[in-house]
Write an enzyme that holds these catalytic residues in place. Structure first.
Site, PDB file in Angstrom:
ATOM      1  N   ASN A  12       0.861  -1.185   0.000  1.00  0.00           N
ATOM      2  CA  ASN A  12       0.000   0.000   0.000  1.00  0.00           C
ATOM      3  C   ASN A  12       0.898   1.236   0.000  1.00  0.00           C
ATOM      4  O   ASN A  12       1.468   1.582   1.027  1.00  0.00           O
ATOM      5  CB  ASN A  12      -0.884  -0.043   1.256  1.00  0.00           C
ATOM      6  CG  ASN A  12      -1.692   1.228   1.442  1.00  0.00           C
ATOM      7  OD1 ASN A  12      -1.801   2.044   0.512  1.00  0.00           O
ATOM      8  ND2 ASN A  12      -2.250   1.410   2.623  1.00  0.00           N
ATOM      9  N   LYS A  14       0.078   4.226  -0.273  1.00  0.00           N
ATOM     10  CA  LYS A  14      -0.611   5.406   0.289  1.00  0.00           C
ATOM     11  C   LYS A  14      -0.413   6.607  -0.652  1.00  0.00           C
ATOM     12  O   LYS A  14      -0.315   6.416  -1.857  1.00  0.00           O
ATOM     13  CB  LYS A  14      -0.101   5.691   1.695  1.00  0.00           C
ATOM     14  CG  LYS A  14      -0.085   4.435   2.578  1.00  0.00           C
ATOM     15  CD  LYS A  14       0.097   4.756   4.013  1.00  0.00           C
ATOM     16  CE  LYS A  14       0.232   3.456   4.791  1.00  0.00           C
ATOM     17  NZ  LYS A  14       0.123   3.646   6.217  1.00  0.00           N
ATOM     18  N   HIS A 101      -9.379   0.922   5.118  1.00  0.00           N
ATOM     19  CA  HIS A 101      -8.092   1.196   5.790  1.00  0.00           C
ATOM     20  C   HIS A 101      -8.332   2.206   6.917  1.00  0.00           C
ATOM     21  O   HIS A 101      -9.155   3.117   6.778  1.00  0.00           O
ATOM     22  CB  HIS A 101      -7.090   1.746   4.771  1.00  0.00           C
ATOM     23  CG  HIS A 101      -5.702   1.792   5.308  1.00  0.00           C
ATOM     24  ND1 HIS A 101      -5.284   2.781   6.177  1.00  0.00           N
ATOM     25  CD2 HIS A 101      -4.645   0.968   5.143  1.00  0.00           C
ATOM     26  CE1 HIS A 101      -4.025   2.554   6.502  1.00  0.00           C
ATOM     27  NE2 HIS A 101      -3.611   1.454   5.887  1.00  0.00           N
ATOM     28  N   GLU A 103      -6.763   4.667   7.807  1.00  0.00           N
ATOM     29  CA  GLU A 103      -6.569   6.070   7.415  1.00  0.00           C
ATOM     30  C   GLU A 103      -7.790   6.616   6.679  1.00  0.00           C
ATOM     31  O   GLU A 103      -8.093   7.806   6.747  1.00  0.00           O
ATOM     32  CB  GLU A 103      -5.277   6.196   6.581  1.00  0.00           C
ATOM     33  CG  GLU A 103      -4.051   6.045   7.477  1.00  0.00           C
ATOM     34  CD  GLU A 103      -2.817   5.507   6.788  1.00  0.00           C
ATOM     35  OE1 GLU A 103      -2.754   5.498   5.544  1.00  0.00           O
ATOM     36  OE2 GLU A 103      -1.898   5.069   7.518  1.00  0.00           O
ATOM     37  N   GLU A 171      -5.070  -4.886  10.871  1.00  0.00           N
ATOM     38  CA  GLU A 171      -4.084  -3.825  11.013  1.00  0.00           C
ATOM     39  C   GLU A 171      -4.356  -3.032  12.292  1.00  0.00           C
ATOM     40  O   GLU A 171      -5.193  -2.118  12.290  1.00  0.00           O
ATOM     41  CB  GLU A 171      -4.168  -2.863   9.825  1.00  0.00           C
ATOM     42  CG  GLU A 171      -3.889  -3.509   8.486  1.00  0.00           C
ATOM     43  CD  GLU A 171      -3.313  -2.500   7.507  1.00  0.00           C
ATOM     44  OE1 GLU A 171      -2.219  -2.750   7.026  1.00  0.00           O
ATOM     45  OE2 GLU A 171      -3.940  -1.467   7.276  1.00  0.00           O
ATOM     46  N   GLY A 177       2.677   2.439  10.670  1.00  0.00           N
ATOM     47  CA  GLY A 177       3.628   3.531  10.481  1.00  0.00           C
ATOM     48  C   GLY A 177       4.363   3.943  11.738  1.00  0.00           C
ATOM     49  O   GLY A 177       5.023   4.986  11.759  1.00  0.00           O
ATOM     50  N   SER A 209       3.647  -1.947  10.310  1.00  0.00           N
ATOM     51  CA  SER A 209       5.102  -1.930  10.516  1.00  0.00           C
ATOM     52  C   SER A 209       5.777  -3.253  10.166  1.00  0.00           C
ATOM     53  O   SER A 209       6.721  -3.674  10.851  1.00  0.00           O
ATOM     54  CB  SER A 209       5.434  -1.495  11.953  1.00  0.00           C
ATOM     55  OG  SER A 209       5.011  -0.158  12.170  1.00  0.00           O
TER      56      SER A 209
END
Ligand code: PEP
Length: 247
Positions: A12, A14, A101, A103, A171, A177, A209
């Site tokens: 991904n 991003k 996701h 985010e 996740e 991150g 991560s």
């Protein structure tokens, strides 16, 4: 239809990269794949939407790597300025769309009902949906990690989800991150709980991560069927090393 028999490692990207980076990174992965004589797992890259067409062109000569999008809209078409329909992604050659996701859930206020609609749209367009779930640090500290993930899963999975059209990505939000990861035992607990709620054979990826240094240990955990990789997927060597860590 997706092939659920092999582990899946999905990158991904991003909101990172450029046309040049897309070209260079995919060329490097293609060379690594050639040198290795084939792919060690199913490999998918998910560039930003503006680079999907470039990536599709580059991947035309690299059949061992599939293309995925980072999101899609829940409607088939219509008045949704700035959004991208699943059918358009399929038209471009995508095999998967990531939905839900953290985010997107965080930055865009997407709840699980929205995620479910997106996943259903992906399935209707013939894409595989990579449905993301995961608890926050506060959820985990409150002992609610498994409950939160279960609630998200139940509310996010579309009707008819199965091993041929869906992949789950666990996740933990606090691991994305940050360089922090749950222990293998903690990953195994949540993956087992997810497994118990799913149709047979649906792959469950771990994300958060994942790096070359920890990939083998994470991918060896029971019920971990691959990885969703953010930061490390922007580096061809690191991403390839993670792909090679699949058991
Ligand atoms: C992700 O955002 O899907 C992700 C797992 O990111 P990172 O690998 O950078 O933690």
């Amino acid at each position: 239809m997706i092939d659920s028999a092999r582990p899946l490692v999905a990158g991904n990207w991003k909101m990172n990269g450029s046309r040049a980076m897309t070209r260079d990174l995919l060329a490097s992965l293609g060379t690594a794949l050639d040198d290795a004589g084939g792919a060690p797992c199913e490999i998918v890259v998910c560039p930003p939407a503006p680079y999907l067409a470039d990536a599709a062109r580059a991947l035309a000569s690299i059949p061992g790597i599939g293309l995925g999008a980072q999101d899609c809209h829940g409607a088939a078409s219509g008045a949704h300025t700035g959004d991208v329909a699943a059918e358009m992604l399929a038209d471009l050659g995508c095999r998967y769309a990531i939905v839900g996701h953290s985010e997107r859930r965080g930055d865009h206020g997407e709840d699980s009902a929205t995620v479910r609609a997106k996943a259903a749209a992906a399935l209707a367009a013939g894409l595989g949906a990579i449905v993301c779930v995961g608890e926050t640090r506060a959820d985990r500290e409150a002992g609610r990690a498994e409950a939160v993930v279960g609630e998200q899963l139940d509310a996010s999975l579309p009707d008819g989800a199965n091993a041929e059209n869906c992949v789950i990505a666990y996740e933990p939000v606090w691991a994305i991150g940050t360089g922090l990861t749950p222990t293998p035992a903690q990953i195994g607990e949540i993956h087992a709980a997810i497994r118990a709620r799913l149709a047979d054979g649906v792959r469950i990826l771990y994300g958060g991560s994942v790096k070359p240094e920890n990939a083998a240990a994470i991918l060896a955990v029971a019920d971990v069927d691959g990885a969703l990789v953010g930061g490390a997927s922007l580096d061809a060597d690191a991403f390839w090393s993670i792909c090679r860590s699949c058991p």
